[in-house]
Write an enzyme that holds these catalytic residues in place. Structure first.
Site, PDB file in Angstrom:
ATOM      1  N   ASP A 245     -14.145  -2.956  44.093  1.00 30.90           N
ATOM      2  CA  ASP A 245     -13.353  -2.818  45.338  1.00 30.90           C
ATOM      3  C   ASP A 245     -11.913  -2.616  44.869  1.00 30.90           C
ATOM      4  O   ASP A 245     -11.072  -3.484  45.026  1.00 30.90           O
ATOM      5  CB  ASP A 245     -13.516  -4.027  46.263  1.00 30.90           C
ATOM      6  CG  ASP A 245     -13.086  -5.332  45.648  1.00 30.90           C
ATOM      7  OD1 ASP A 245     -13.185  -5.489  44.402  1.00 30.90           O
ATOM      8  OD2 ASP A 245     -12.637  -6.236  46.391  1.00 30.90           O
TER       9      ASP A 245
ATOM     10  N   ASP B 165      -9.418  -5.043  39.379  1.00 31.08           N
ATOM     11  CA  ASP B 165     -10.544  -4.105  39.266  1.00 31.08           C
ATOM     12  C   ASP B 165     -10.116  -2.893  38.442  1.00 31.08           C
ATOM     13  O   ASP B 165     -10.893  -2.362  37.635  1.00 31.08           O
ATOM     14  CB  ASP B 165     -10.987  -3.581  40.640  1.00 31.08           C
ATOM     15  CG  ASP B 165     -11.356  -4.671  41.614  1.00 31.08           C
ATOM     16  OD1 ASP B 165     -10.450  -5.403  42.048  1.00 31.08           O
ATOM     17  OD2 ASP B 165     -12.552  -4.780  41.947  1.00 31.08           O
TER      18      ASP B 165
ATOM     19  N   VAL C 224     -17.760  -6.386  40.811  1.00 31.77           N
ATOM     20  CA  VAL C 224     -16.537  -7.187  40.812  1.00 31.77           C
ATOM     21  C   VAL C 224     -15.850  -7.205  42.183  1.00 31.77           C
ATOM     22  O   VAL C 224     -14.648  -7.453  42.282  1.00 31.77           O
ATOM     23  CB  VAL C 224     -15.557  -6.722  39.697  1.00 31.77           C
ATOM     24  CG1 VAL C 224     -16.145  -6.979  38.324  1.00 31.77           C
ATOM     25  CG2 VAL C 224     -15.193  -5.252  39.849  1.00 31.77           C
TER      26      VAL C 224
ATOM     27  N   HIS D   2      -9.359 -11.484  36.492  1.00 36.26           N
ATOM     28  CA  HIS D   2     -10.724 -11.897  36.847  1.00 36.26           C
ATOM     29  C   HIS D   2     -11.761 -10.845  36.423  1.00 36.26           C
ATOM     30  O   HIS D   2     -12.623 -11.099  35.582  1.00 36.26           O
ATOM     31  CB  HIS D   2     -10.840 -12.094  38.365  1.00 36.26           C
ATOM     32  CG  HIS D   2      -9.852 -13.058  38.939  1.00 36.26           C
ATOM     33  ND1 HIS D   2      -9.979 -14.420  38.807  1.00 36.26           N
ATOM     34  CD2 HIS D   2      -8.723 -12.854  39.662  1.00 36.26           C
ATOM     35  CE1 HIS D   2      -8.974 -15.012  39.424  1.00 36.26           C
ATOM     36  NE2 HIS D   2      -8.197 -14.084  39.950  1.00 36.26           N
ATOM     37  N   ASP D   3     -11.676  -9.685  37.071  1.00 37.93           N
ATOM     38  CA  ASP D   3     -12.757  -8.698  36.978  1.00 37.93           C
ATOM     39  C   ASP D   3     -13.020  -8.171  35.561  1.00 37.93           C
ATOM     40  O   ASP D   3     -14.185  -7.977  35.179  1.00 37.93           O
ATOM     41  CB  ASP D   3     -12.471  -7.525  37.934  1.00 37.93           C
ATOM     42  CG  ASP D   3     -12.462  -7.981  39.387  1.00 37.93           C
ATOM     43  OD1 ASP D   3     -12.948  -9.091  39.671  1.00 37.93           O
ATOM     44  OD2 ASP D   3     -11.976  -7.209  40.251  1.00 37.93           O
TER      45      ASP D   3
END
Ligand code: BDR
Ligand code: CA
Length: 305
Positions: free
Chosen positions: A9, A14, A123, A237-238
């Site tokens: 997304d 991302d 993700v 994070h991703d």
């Protein structure tokens, strides 16, 4: 060679996951699906195509779901900006355009054509994967593994209990986590261990390559947004899901059953882990070698255009 389908997304972290996958020679991207999440799907698709173009990717890009499985859409523009990817400025695209085939159908087709051969990395909210299961019950079992960023077992980042990707589509997450596929989950408990530093940002800002400039512009916005929310320096994070594909030994996991609260109320979207001895669990990541992670970012940015 790790063959992979990415479901994104595309917001700021991302984008880093995409750059990492594009820049690491061990990974071959078979396709990318942009889904609703950080912002609406028209924007995540546009962002995904722009990153694919700047990284000289030739793989197909597909449009995924435009809304969650059953809940109303939420967004995370607060952290990723109005466009979902505020910061970098992209030249007009010469190569990349969206495929006419729908992303969910493409996922089902590619996994059926290559059983056990392709890893799926998700993700964003898990809508596309849940829709694929709805169409073909065993579809995710045809993936080599399904590596997911989502959930938290120590407090959320959207509500006090829930993490953004599982809160964005709790019903979809529950379907995927109970699918009995080979699942690996990166919750906030793990992803909070990789934080960008001011020194790193300054260092990456000196690399005179297009993708490094895009990375730096994304991370500047990301750092600003985190700081505005009083959250300090931002977590990557991703991209940890991509790093896992390179060397799972650098990540510590526990095999647990993971369930998602789908009842409306203060814990909606919360993930709950419990012990299991059945084959109904998820490999949950609780630790990652952060220094090693950054060596992968360095390597990718040194070879990308
Ligand atoms: C997740 O939420 C999104 O905003 C990020 O891209 C990441 O996938 C972290 O909770
Ligand atoms: Ca995301």
């Amino acid at each position: 060679m790790e063959r992979v389908i990415l479901d994104v997304d595309t917001g700021l972290d991302d984008a880093v996951a995409l750059l990492l996958a594009a820049g690491l020679e061990e990974i071959q991207i078979e396709g990318i699906i942009a889904t609703n999440g950080n912002v609406e799907v028209a924007k995540t698709l546009e962002n995904t195509l722009n990153i694919a173009e700047v990284a000289s990717l030739t793989c197909p890009v597909f449009k995924g779901a435009d809304k969650p499985f059953s809940r109303e859409p939420i967004a995370a523009g607060d952290f990723h900006g109005e466009s979902g990817l505020d910061g970098p400025v992209f030249a007009p695209r010469m190569r990349q355009q969206v495929q006419s085939e729908n992303g969910i159908d493409a996922l089902i087709r590619m996994l059926n054509e290559n059983p056990g051969q392709i890893s799926v990395v998700s993700v964003g909210p898990l809508t596309d994967l849940a829709l694929a299961i709805q169409k073909q019950q065993d579809i995710l079992s045809l993936a080599k593994q399904v590596v997911i960023m989502g959930g938290s077992f120590s407090g959320g980042n959207v509500t006090s209990e829930a993490e953004f990707n599982t809160y964005g589509d709790p019903e979809a997450a529950q379907i995927v986590f109970s699918s009995k596929a080979n699942l690996v989950l990166f919750p906030l408990d793990c992803t909070h261990q990789v934080t960008l530093s001011p020194e790193q940002l300054a260092g990456y800002g000196k690399i005179n390559r297009e993708c490094a400039k895009v990375f730096t512009a994304c991370m500047k916005t990301y750092a600003e947004k985190y700081s505005n929310h009083g959250k300090g320096w931002p977590q990557l994070h991703d991209p940890q899901c991509i790093a896992y594909l390179i060397d799972p030994e650098k990540v510590t996991t526990r095999y647990e059953r993971v369930q998602v609260v789908t009842e409306q109320g203060p814990t909606y979207g919360k993930t709950i882990a419990s012990a299991t001895e059945e084959k109904d669990g998820v490999h949950v990541a609780y630790g990652i070698d952060s220094a090693w992670f950054w060596t992968l970012v360095d390597r990718a940015l040194s070879v990308l255009p």
